[in-house]
Design a protein around this motif. Structure first.
Motif, PDB file in Angstrom:
ATOM      1  N   LEU A 107       0.821  -1.201   0.000  1.00 25.86           N
ATOM      2  CA  LEU A 107       0.000   0.000   0.000  1.00 25.86           C
ATOM      3  C   LEU A 107       0.862   1.262   0.000  1.00 25.86           C
ATOM      4  O   LEU A 107       2.011   1.262   0.461  1.00 25.86           O
TER       5      LEU A 107
ATOM      6  N   CYS B 181      -2.397   4.694   3.672  1.00 19.99           N
ATOM      7  CA  CYS B 181      -2.557   3.344   4.231  1.00 19.99           C
ATOM      8  C   CYS B 181      -3.113   3.467   5.637  1.00 19.99           C
ATOM      9  O   CYS B 181      -2.564   4.219   6.464  1.00 19.99           O
TER      10      CYS B 181
ATOM     11  N   TYR C  17      -6.387  -3.985   6.822  1.00 19.30           N
ATOM     12  CA  TYR C  17      -5.711  -2.848   6.218  1.00 19.30           C
ATOM     13  C   TYR C  17      -6.545  -2.336   5.053  1.00 19.30           C
ATOM     14  O   TYR C  17      -7.313  -3.095   4.423  1.00 19.30           O
TER      15      TYR C  17
ATOM     16  N   GLY D 286      -6.230   0.986   1.799  1.00 25.32           N
ATOM     17  CA  GLY D 286      -5.464   2.092   1.256  1.00 25.32           C
ATOM     18  C   GLY D 286      -5.282   1.990  -0.242  1.00 25.32           C
ATOM     19  O   GLY D 286      -5.851   1.114  -0.916  1.00 25.32           O
TER      20      GLY D 286
END
Length: 792
Positions: free
Chosen positions: A641, A646, A658, A660
């Protein structure tokens, strides 16, 4: 497996026609792939004998033959190279029909009259051989119809057997099945031990007893392999798609088809010392019967003498030890090889033989001696010779074990849906060669025979009963169950609900492979070591994925390359983290978006998606279980990312996912030229939520205060909001961040956060002093923690 219907009916002959028999074989699991006539549709062809063959006066390649049908002599002009006096051949007399449009008439060839035609095998569509006349046995009765003499009113039945039914790769096994289906008598061939007339033997050593626990050998001296194989055997082999070679090879092939035991005949003169059944030495060479030189590996079982390997066990013999026209003495082998030890070995050398096909599926481990006696008797009958004693080496401890299986009548009724009479159960199982004994009423002990490798459990026996009784006769019933409403946990978000939510937000579900290219794995997870498959489908599908992103990004690329520039995909599945034996399989939900924010339309522009479009979708997922407040977005780092776009998603300090923008370098390597955003979340964390609780609505007015706060530009808004919640008191009912500003009029190192705070008391009206006190407490705390000030 191909076999002749006539050959099968010589073992067992149920009173049903061909079509019924074929249909029934398919119904019991022996699926019939084809039924093919063994010869063409011809009539009027008889056994004839060439009395003389003279050169045609006007044609070098033609002969004028005098042919007898036993009662008359006819002049026939023939161009076959093997036309000669003294042989018996198929003779198509005048009026004979060789197919619909081919009728034999009186003819004149180069001025010589011809009263018939002498036929090759291809002209009768018996085989593809058109090299010359089809030569018949010397004792063939003149004038007899060829169809009757050769038994050509027959068909070849080809069945496609599943790998578990190796017991049906023989006429004996097929006859046993047909006899069990119809209750018809099965007449196996009579096999009597051959009395040895000499004492010559060759010692046998089992140096790999786990792979070969039984091996039998016998010396047969003074054979004459120049004698022809009998026509009846050649025909049965041909109808089973096996070419006749010489009597020794034909007999071993015939016994394999008849009983199911692959065998091999060695030239005794080529054996140095005795027989050693051992594992090959790494790199050892062997030239096989097909002329191929095999470089053996250490896990290959071989038949060897005291100097060199003679054959790859259960697959193919060596060229130097094979029988030939000069062979005078034979060493005949019959053995049992463990299916696991031979599995895949033939394929590893680029081979597939009838023997390996059977041994890999399991051959009756009690059959070897019976097959040895049968083959010996046939060889002595055809090529003569003198048989010696049978030498047997056996490791009883390594032979397969057949434990008894308990069968219960109530279990039969439960699985088949009907009650079978005890006598019928015993008859059907006994017809398959299973020894059945009643323990108590409704319970049997069934001893599994050595030829059935596929029966080990009670359900296997019930399957056999269902097959033989007839699947089409089993009652049709709808499944019944007592169904009660199941309480659904309201504080959870199940995967189907999450899928529907994403679809409603414009996503489409994708399903990608769990194994990916190791290079792609390294691009998305450079710090991890992939779990590599031992036997991948291809080199670019060799690593188990540690993230769902590689597959989704490849799917996006596939769409972009086909001019589909607005893509929203999601996938749920497993990712594989770590190495064996500590490998972890984690259920994940991942998504990817790229292209325009909204579908093309006159009513809005063509703005591209950004980080916050994806964040809105992720927040909707986090809120699905009713506990969105438990999650936090924190600036994070991920190798796939963008460093500045991110976010790490946390819940009570645990990382749950996560999101991003894709890393610019990775995007360049993959050939992605437009913004692309991804998220990946642990499904287990998404599923756990909070049950909503009712709270009485206040009848008193709300009080709102808006604050414009100046804080350092790197201060996360989430931390500021968290501090406000802590200090605002019990009556704060709503908190909104409605503006973020950086620019003219503000220190470049600072930013403005505009927040709206709403208070409401459940039982009275709040006064200005209370609200002002709460506001001052908030400003003091923000100033202490974040050096925050009010924007003027």
């Amino acid at each position: 497996m191909k076999f002749s219907e006539q050959w099968l009916r010589s073992w067992t002959n149920p009173e049903v026609d061909r079509d019924t028999l074929v249909a029934k074989l398919s119904m019991v699991g022996l699926e019939v792939d084809s039924v093919t006539p063994v010869a063409g549709d011809f009539h009027g062809v008889v056994v004839g004998e060439i009395l003389s063959a003279e050169q045609h006066p006007d044609a070098d390649k033609l002969r004028v033959c005098q042919v007898s049908n036993g009662s008359e002599t006819f002049q026939v002009v023939c161009g076959a190279p093997n036309a000669r006096a003294g042989i018996k051949i198929p003779f198509a007399m005048i009026g004979a029909e060789l197919g619909e449009d081919f009728k034999i008439k009186k003819a004149k060839l180069r001025g010589v009259e011809s009263y018939g035609m002498l036929c090759s095998a291809s002209e009768l569509k018996v085989s593809e051989d058109h090299s010359g006349l089809m030569e018949l046995a010397a004792d063939a009765p003149l004038g007899m119809d060829i169809r009757e003499y050769l038994g050509l009113d027959d068909v070849v039945i080809e069945i496609g057997l599943t790998p578990n039914r190796g017991d049906c790769l023989s006429l004996a096994g097929l006859a046993r099945e047909v006899g069990a289906i119809y209750g018809s008598d099965v007449q196996p061939v009579a096999i009597q031990p051959v009395v040895p007339v000499h004492e010559e033997t060759r010692p046998v050593e089992l140096l790999a007893p786990q792979a070969c626990p039984r091996y039998l050998g016998r010396v047969i001296r003074n054979v004459d392999l120049s004698r022809p194989t009998p026509l009846w055997m050649v025909e049965r082999l041909r109808r089973s798609d096996i070419r006749s070679i010489d009597p020794a090879v034909d007999v071993t092939n015939y016994v394999m088809l008849e009983l199911g035991q692959p065998m091999h005949a060695f030239d005794l003169a080529e054996i140095r010392g005795g027989i050693r059944v051992r594992m090959a030495e790494q790199g050892e060479k062997l030239v096989l019967l097909d002329g191929q030189e095999a470089t053996l590996t250490a896990d290959t079982l071989v038949i060897a003498d005291h100097e060199r390997p003679l054959a790859i066990a259960g697959v193919m013999g060596g060229e130097h030890s094979g029988v030939s026209a000069q062979t005078r003495d034979l060493f005949l082998e019959s053995a049992f090889f463990d299916p696991i030890a031979l599995a895949g070995k033939a394929r590893g050398y680029g081979l597939h033989t009838d023997a390996s096909h059977r041994f890999e599926r399991g051959v009756d481990f009690e059959l070897a001696r019976q097959a040895m006696e049968r083959a010996t008797a046939l060889l002595l009958e055809i090529v003569g010779g003198e048989a010696g004693p049978v030498v047997e080496a056996v490791s009883e401890a390594d032979l397969p074990k057949r434990d008894a299986v308990i069968l219960r009548s109530d279990r039969i009724a439960q699985m088949l849906g009907l009650e079978l009479e005890p006598a019928l159960v015993e008859r059907l199982l006994a017809a398959l060669g299973l020894a059945v004994s009643a323990k108590v009423e409704g319970v049997w002990e069934v001893q599994i025979p050595s030829h059935r490798f596929d029966i080990a459990l009670e359900v296997d026996l019930i399957e056999e009963l269902g097959r033989l009784y007839g699947y089409d006769r089993l009652p049709v019933r709808y499944p019944q169950a007592r169904l009660a409403p199941q309480a659904r946990a309201e504080a959870t978000a199940e995967l189907p609900a999450l899928r529907r939510l994403l679809v409603a937000r414009g996503y489409q579900e994708a399903i990608t492979y769990s194994f990916i290219d190791p290079k792609l794995f390294a691009q998305f997870n450079p710090e991890a070591t992939p779990l590599v498959l031992a036997n991948p489908i291809s080199a670019d599908m060799a690593a188990m994925r540690a993230s769902l992103w590689p597959g989704l990004v490849k799917a996006v690329l596939h769409n972009l390359n086909r001019q589909q520039n607005r893509v929203r995909l999601f996938e749920s599945g497993l990712r594989f983290v770590g190495q064996l034996p500590q490998l972890q399989q984690e259920s994940m939900l991942a998504g990817v978006i790229t292209g325009n924010r909204l579908p093309e339309s006159w009513s809005h522009g063509r703005e591209s998606v950004d980080f916050y479009d994806l964040k809105g979708d992720v927040e909707a997922l986090l809120a699905a279980a009713g506990d969105a407040g438990a999650f936090r977005f924190v600036a994070g780092e991920h190798p796939a990312l963008h460093p500045g776009q991110c976010a790490r998603i946390e819940r009570e300090g645990r990382t749950v996912g996560y999101m991003g923008a894709i890393h610019p370098q990775l995007a360049t390597e993959l050939g992605i030229e437009q913004p692309l955003f991804l998220f990946e979340l642990h499904l287990a964390e998404l599923a756990v939520g909070k049950l909503p609780a009712f709270r009485e609505l206040s009848r008193f007015p709300e009080v709102r205060r808006d604050l414009a706060l100046l804080v350092d530009r790197d201060t996360p808004a989430e931390e500021v909001l968290g501090c406000i919640r802590e200090c605002a008191g019990d009556y704060l009912t709503d908190l909104k961040l409605f503006d973020v500003y950086q620019g003219k009029g503000i220190d470049p190192s600072r930013k403005s956060l505009a927040v709206g705070l709403t208070w409401q008391h459940p039982s009275r009206t709040l006064n200005d002093d209370e609200v002002s006190a709460a506001t001052q407490t908030i400003l003091t705390s923000l100033g202490d923690r974040f050096n925050a000030t009010l924007r003027m």
